[in-house]
Write an enzyme that holds these catalytic residues in place. Structure first.
Site, PDB file in Angstrom:
ATOM      1  N   ASN A   1     -25.983 -11.549  34.742  1.00 42.03           N
ATOM      2  CA  ASN A   1     -25.986 -10.877  33.432  1.00 42.03           C
ATOM      3  C   ASN A   1     -24.645 -11.025  32.713  1.00 42.03           C
ATOM      4  OD1 ASN A   1     -24.398  -9.213  34.967  1.00 42.03           O
ATOM      5  ND2 ASN A   1     -25.286  -7.296  34.249  1.00 42.03           N
TER       6      ASN A   1
ATOM      7  N   ASP B   1     -30.060  -8.057  34.146  1.00 40.55           N
ATOM      8  CA  ASP B   1     -29.268  -7.090  34.912  1.00 40.55           C
ATOM      9  C   ASP B   1     -30.017  -6.672  36.181  1.00 40.55           C
ATOM     10  OD1 ASP B   1     -27.818  -4.992  35.898  1.00 40.55           O
ATOM     11  OD2 ASP B   1     -27.761  -3.856  34.014  1.00 40.55           O
TER      12      ASP B   1
ATOM     13  N   THR C   1     -16.980  -7.705  52.506  1.00 42.88           N
ATOM     14  CA  THR C   1     -15.576  -8.113  52.452  1.00 42.88           C
ATOM     15  C   THR C   1     -14.826  -7.598  53.675  1.00 42.88           C
ATOM     16  OG1 THR C   1     -13.482  -7.471  51.407  1.00 42.88           O
ATOM     17  CG2 THR C   1     -15.396  -6.252  50.711  1.00 42.88           C
TER      18      THR C   1
ATOM     19  N   SER D   1      -9.795   0.535  48.314  1.00 41.87           N
ATOM     20  CA  SER D   1     -10.000   0.679  46.860  1.00 41.87           C
ATOM     21  C   SER D   1     -11.435   1.158  46.665  1.00 41.87           C
ATOM     22  CB  SER D   1      -9.816  -0.665  46.143  1.00 41.87           C
ATOM     23  OG  SER D   1     -10.961  -1.491  46.340  1.00 41.87           O
TER      24      SER D   1
ATOM     25  N   TYR E   1     -13.644  -0.310  44.786  1.00 45.71           N
ATOM     26  CA  TYR E   1     -14.499  -1.499  44.927  1.00 45.71           C
ATOM     27  C   TYR E   1     -14.843  -1.735  46.401  1.00 45.71           C
ATOM     28  CZ  TYR E   1     -15.031  -6.328  46.377  1.00 45.71           C
ATOM     29  OH  TYR E   1     -15.437  -7.444  47.052  1.00 45.71           O
ATOM     30  N   HIS E   2     -13.807  -1.750  47.260  1.00 45.22           N
ATOM     31  CA  HIS E   2     -14.071  -2.003  48.682  1.00 45.22           C
ATOM     32  C   HIS E   2     -14.950  -0.902  49.284  1.00 45.22           C
ATOM     33  CE1 HIS E   2     -10.482  -4.672  48.163  1.00 45.22           C
ATOM     34  NE2 HIS E   2     -11.216  -5.458  48.929  1.00 45.22           N
TER      35      HIS E   2
ATOM     36  N   LYS F   1     -18.477  -1.626  48.861  1.00 49.58           N
ATOM     37  CA  LYS F   1     -18.977  -2.624  49.818  1.00 49.58           C
ATOM     38  C   LYS F   1     -19.317  -1.958  51.158  1.00 49.58           C
ATOM     39  CE  LYS F   1     -18.758  -6.553  48.490  1.00 49.58           C
ATOM     40  NZ  LYS F   1     -19.634  -7.322  47.571  1.00 49.58           N
TER      41      LYS F   1
ATOM     42  N   GLN G   1     -16.227 -11.192  54.074  1.00 51.60           N
ATOM     43  CA  GLN G   1     -15.428 -12.331  53.631  1.00 51.60           C
ATOM     44  C   GLN G   1     -14.007 -11.911  53.253  1.00 51.60           C
ATOM     45  OE1 GLN G   1     -16.573 -16.065  50.966  1.00 51.60           O
ATOM     46  NE2 GLN G   1     -16.362 -14.241  49.735  1.00 51.60           N
TER      47      GLN G   1
ATOM     48  N   VAL H   1       5.316 -10.779  44.749  1.00 52.31           N
ATOM     49  CA  VAL H   1       4.884 -10.179  46.012  1.00 52.31           C
ATOM     50  C   VAL H   1       4.945  -8.660  45.854  1.00 52.31           C
ATOM     51  CG1 VAL H   1       5.605  -9.835  48.408  1.00 52.31           C
ATOM     52  CG2 VAL H   1       5.604 -12.129  47.420  1.00 52.31           C
TER      53      VAL H   1
ATOM     54  N   VAL I   1      -2.012   1.528  46.927  1.00 50.82           N
ATOM     55  CA  VAL I   1      -1.722   2.367  48.091  1.00 50.82           C
ATOM     56  C   VAL I   1      -2.203   1.576  49.306  1.00 50.82           C
ATOM     57  CG1 VAL I   1      -2.233   4.552  49.245  1.00 50.82           C
ATOM     58  CG2 VAL I   1      -2.005   4.478  46.748  1.00 50.82           C
TER      59      VAL I   1
END
Ligand SMILES: NC(=O)c1ccc[n+]([C@@H]2O[C@H](COP(=O)([O-])OP(=O)(O)OC[C@H]3O[C@@H](n4cnc5c(N)ncnc54)[C@H](O)[C@@H]3O)[C@@H](O)[C@H]2O)c1
Length: 382
Positions: free
Chosen positions: A32, A74, A144, A179, A181-182, A185, A208, A254, A327
């Protein structure tokens, strides 16, 4: 096989569509354009323009003689998912269709809500569609390595055998993401595991690591077939970002001490892992988990590699530590297992100096388009 690729316009989705169609599968790529939209809204456009999915499918057909079917919609909308599954009964689904940026998910409430609703919504719809319309279908889901976090013990491949007060039980390996996002997952994995137990669906969940590179054997140097290359703080993964910084003459940024260690892989290996997973489906009622990466590096080590190779090519490359917006532990133990895919036949492409030099040369073709203001955007975790 009939193979559905969810998120077929994405960084990994488009190369996967080409690979599976080149192997003779009947491929339908669905997207989408959420990623393109978020990139526009956050001024995180990729290094070069990428044709839309229909244009790429046409181009691919003219070059390879193979057709990738395309549908735009979607996947968090059930009516659309139902329509896709009734028109195209898949034998396997590769599920990439999520909001994949950790910094985006930490930006503000709206971005976090989009990430949560989109990622869980698409996975939930997929599971229900498989049960209703294609119960034998194999779901290949992209998870992930970030789901595990950085525990102070070895990370196993998905599962942990626990002995407690003289009794034993196998559990999903503990997950503690860094996070939002993680964390979505992790929730995906929990959803899949629940429905594997309840309904006997068959699932491969691929944990991954960050992927680098843009070239696969199908694109073979034809830039029009390359996927997105993001180098900004929101969508750029670390190696891709360092390469672009090196070409721009910008210090490699870094975060903090740079001891953050992760498992990485070349995009060529992602393609091979997906094919291996599809060729060897798990049994119904099985959640099979592989840790999908080939080598571990700390951010500091990656910067040193890019600095060395860049300098050997005459670039003025240096590294700078910047305040860490995240963090996360900046020094930690990291020892994840990753034997499952190698046992299935994966032959890793390591991050050699030649690979880094090749990526630098690709980026140099677009040197004029690099916008250094995209490197650091100040998305703070706190
Ligand atoms: N790229 C990496 O380094 C990496 C590392 C680990 C895991 N992953 C996982 O692999 C998957 C693919 O990653 P990527 O880098 O190709 O991301 P990407 O953003 O380039 O691809 C995802 C695609 O899915 C589409 N999409 C998202 N939500 C959708 C929806 N509701 N309906 C239809 N399409 C939708 C997006 O528009 C995008 O094109 C993600 O799930 C990500 O979490 C990626």
């Amino acid at each position: 096989m009939n193979i559905l690729i969810l998120g077929g316009d994405g960084y990994l989705g488009w190369p996967t569509a080409m690979r599976l169609s080149s192997l003779g599968h009947d491929v339908l790529a669905v997207d989408n354009y959420l990623r393109r939209r978020i990139c526009r809204e956050t001024s995180s456009e990729p290094l070069y323009e990428v044709p839309d999915l229909a244009e790429r499918a046409e181009l691919w057909q003219s070059i390879s003689g193979r057709r990738v079917k395309v549908s735009i919609g979607d996947l968090s909308d059930w009516a659309y998912v139902e329509q896709i599954f009734t028109a195209f009964r898949p034998d396997a689904v590769v599920h990439y269709a999520e909001q994949p940026s950790a910094p985006y998910s930490m930006m503000d409430r709206e971005a976090a809500a989009l990430t949560l609703q989109n990622n869980l919504g698409s996975t939930f719809n997929l599971i229900h569609a498989v049960r209703q319309f294609a119960p034998e279908c194999h779901i290949v889901k992209l998870g992930t390595m970030g789901e595990y976090g950085t525990p102070n013990i070895d990370i196993e491949e998905g599962w942990l055998d626990v002995e407690h007060k003289g009794r034993k039980q196998r559990f999903l390996y503990p997950r503690q993401a860094g996070s939002l996002y993680h964390t979505t997952k992790v929730m995906d994995t929990d959803l899949l595991w629940f429905y594997v137990r309840a309904w006997g669906i068959r699932v491969t969940d691929l944990m991954q690591g960050p992927v680098y590179g843009v070239e696969t054997s199908e694109s073979a140097g034809d830039l029009r077939l390359y996927p997105f290359l993001n180098y900004d703080e929101i969508f750029g993964t670390v190696i891709n970002r360092f390469i672009v910084q090196a070409v721009a003459g910008h210090p490699l940024t870094v975060f903090g001490k740079g001891g953050q260690t992760r498992g990485f892989l070349n995009i060529k290996d992602t393609m091979n892992c997906i094919c291996l997973a599809i060729e060897t489906p798990p049994e119904p009622g099985e959640l099979r988990i592989f840790n999908q990466f080939t080598e571990t590096f700390s951010v500091r080590q990656l910067a040193a590699i890019v600095e060395r190779v860049g300098q050997s090519l005459g670039l003025n490359v240096r590294t700078e530590s910047v305040a860490n917006p995240r963090v996360e532990a900046e020094e930690h133990y990291y020892s994840p297992a990753h034997t499952g895919l190698v046992e299935l036949g994966l032959k890793p492409h390591p991050l050699t100096d030649d690979v880094v030099a090749g990526m630098i040369r690709t980026v140099q073709r677009f040197q004029d388009r690099i916008d250094p203001s995209k490197f650091l955007r100040g998305v703070q975790w706190r």
